[in-house]
Design an enzyme around this catalytic site. Structure first.
Site, PDB file in Angstrom:
ATOM      1  N   HIS A  98     -37.449  10.322   5.685  1.00 61.19           N
ATOM      2  CA  HIS A  98     -38.360   9.278   6.178  1.00 61.19           C
ATOM      3  C   HIS A  98     -37.607   8.256   7.017  1.00 61.19           C
ATOM      4  O   HIS A  98     -36.581   7.736   6.613  1.00 61.19           O
ATOM      5  CB  HIS A  98     -39.137   8.602   5.046  1.00 61.19           C
ATOM      6  CG  HIS A  98     -38.293   8.140   3.897  1.00 61.19           C
ATOM      7  ND1 HIS A  98     -37.847   8.999   2.913  1.00 61.19           N
ATOM      8  CD2 HIS A  98     -37.799   6.934   3.581  1.00 61.19           C
ATOM      9  CE1 HIS A  98     -37.119   8.318   2.039  1.00 61.19           C
ATOM     10  NE2 HIS A  98     -37.064   7.064   2.419  1.00 61.19           N
TER      11      HIS A  98
HETATM   12  P1  AMP Z   1     -35.816   4.806   0.645  1.00 58.56           P
HETATM   13  O1  AMP Z   1     -35.005   3.792  -0.091  1.00 58.56           O
HETATM   14  O2  AMP Z   1     -35.343   4.990   2.047  1.00 58.56           O
HETATM   15  O3  AMP Z   1     -35.979   6.117  -0.094  1.00 58.56           O
HETATM   16  O4  AMP Z   1     -37.243   4.151   0.812  1.00 58.56           O
HETATM   17  C1  AMP Z   1     -38.420   4.615   0.229  1.00 58.56           C
HETATM   18  C2  AMP Z   1     -39.554   3.728   0.724  1.00 58.56           C
HETATM   19  O5  AMP Z   1     -40.770   4.276   0.273  1.00 58.56           O
HETATM   20  C3  AMP Z   1     -39.479   2.295   0.195  1.00 58.56           C
HETATM   21  O6  AMP Z   1     -39.504   1.400   1.316  1.00 58.56           O
HETATM   22  C4  AMP Z   1     -40.741   2.149  -0.680  1.00 58.56           C
HETATM   23  O7  AMP Z   1     -41.315   0.871  -0.581  1.00 58.56           O
HETATM   24  C5  AMP Z   1     -41.658   3.217  -0.128  1.00 58.56           C
HETATM   25  N1  AMP Z   1     -42.593   3.834  -1.072  1.00 58.56           N
HETATM   26  C6  AMP Z   1     -42.398   4.131  -2.376  1.00 58.56           C
HETATM   27  N2  AMP Z   1     -43.458   4.817  -2.871  1.00 58.56           N
HETATM   28  C7  AMP Z   1     -44.344   4.948  -1.854  1.00 58.56           C
HETATM   29  C8  AMP Z   1     -45.618   5.570  -1.717  1.00 58.56           C
HETATM   30  N3  AMP Z   1     -46.185   6.207  -2.731  1.00 58.56           N
HETATM   31  N4  AMP Z   1     -46.238   5.507  -0.505  1.00 58.56           N
HETATM   32  C9  AMP Z   1     -45.669   4.868   0.551  1.00 58.56           C
HETATM   33  N5  AMP Z   1     -44.456   4.272   0.478  1.00 58.56           N
HETATM   34  C10 AMP Z   1     -43.806   4.300  -0.698  1.00 58.56           C
END
Ligand code: AMP
Ligand code: ZN
Length: 187
Positions: A98
């Site tokens: 992502h």
């Molecule tokens: P990372 O630390 O790069 O893995 O970031 C994961 C991101 O996903 C974080 O910014 C969270 O706020 C976001 N996140 C967690 N769960 C969800 C979800 N179900 N839908 C959308 N975003 C999410």
């Protein structure tokens, strides 16, 4: 990286097309559920690529498409590219590659910890352009060692818009809000 259901939250969201702000055949943009700034989006490929550590230079055209979607969502939201960070966490917590697209104000109730701040405002954040350089040069993304990750996570709370160093998160958040409100008044 964990493979529990929490870590699969992004994949679940991606499977529901009503959550796609914009999309192409290869990737979609969703809202970050716990946005750490006024604007915070994630660009995910439909291809099952677990993380940056599964990327090679063969993925560069897909990454370019994800970057175009990042620029598109900034435009769709009436914002300008200069006010955004576009890149990846060096130590991701969620499954599926992502790309973070986040506004530099960092004004959000969900921004709570030093770790949150430093994950976007130190070398823990890997800019899109730097990731492409790594793939071109080494055909893979380098993992940071655990000592470096710990050091970066614990770095001082340096403002991203001036020379201020905050003593704690409440002071940093108040300071960021002041930057945000000053900018808003100027507009
Ligand atoms: P990372 O630390 O790069 O893995 O970031 C994961 C991101 O996903 C974080 O910014 C969270 O706020 C976001 N996140 C967690 N769960 C969800 C979800 N179900 N839908 C959308 N975003 C999410
Ligand atoms: Zn400042």
């Amino acid at each position: 990286m964990a493979t529990n259901s929490w870590a699969n939250g992004l994949v679940k969201t991606l499977k529901d097309p009503t959550t796609h702000i914009i999309s192409s055949n290869l990737a979609a943009v969703i809202q970050d559920k716990y946005a750490k700034a006024k604007h915070h989006y994630l660009v995910l490929p439909f291809e099952d690529i677990p993380s940056i550590f599964n990327l090679t230079s063969q993925h560069i055209s897909l990454l370019q498409e994800m970057h175009l979607l990042a620029l598109n969502v900034i435009e769709v939201k009436g914002q300008t590219q200069d006010n955004f960070l576009i890149g990846f966490h060096n130590q991701p917590s969620m499954q599926r590659l992502h790309l973070h697209v986040i506004s530099k104000d960092f004004v959000s109730d969900c921004l709570k910890t030093k770790k949150h701040w430093n994950s976007f405002n130190t070398a823990l954040f890997l800019n899109y352009d730097d990731l492409i350089v790594q793939l071109n040069e080494n055909n893979k993304v380098k993992r940071l060692d655990s000592v470096t990750i710990k050091e970066l996570s614990n770095e001082d709370l340096k403002c991203n818009q001036c020379t201020y160093v905050a003593k704690n998160m409440p002071s940093l958040k108040q300071h960021l809000l002041e930057h945000y409100e000053k900018k808003k008044k100027k507009q």
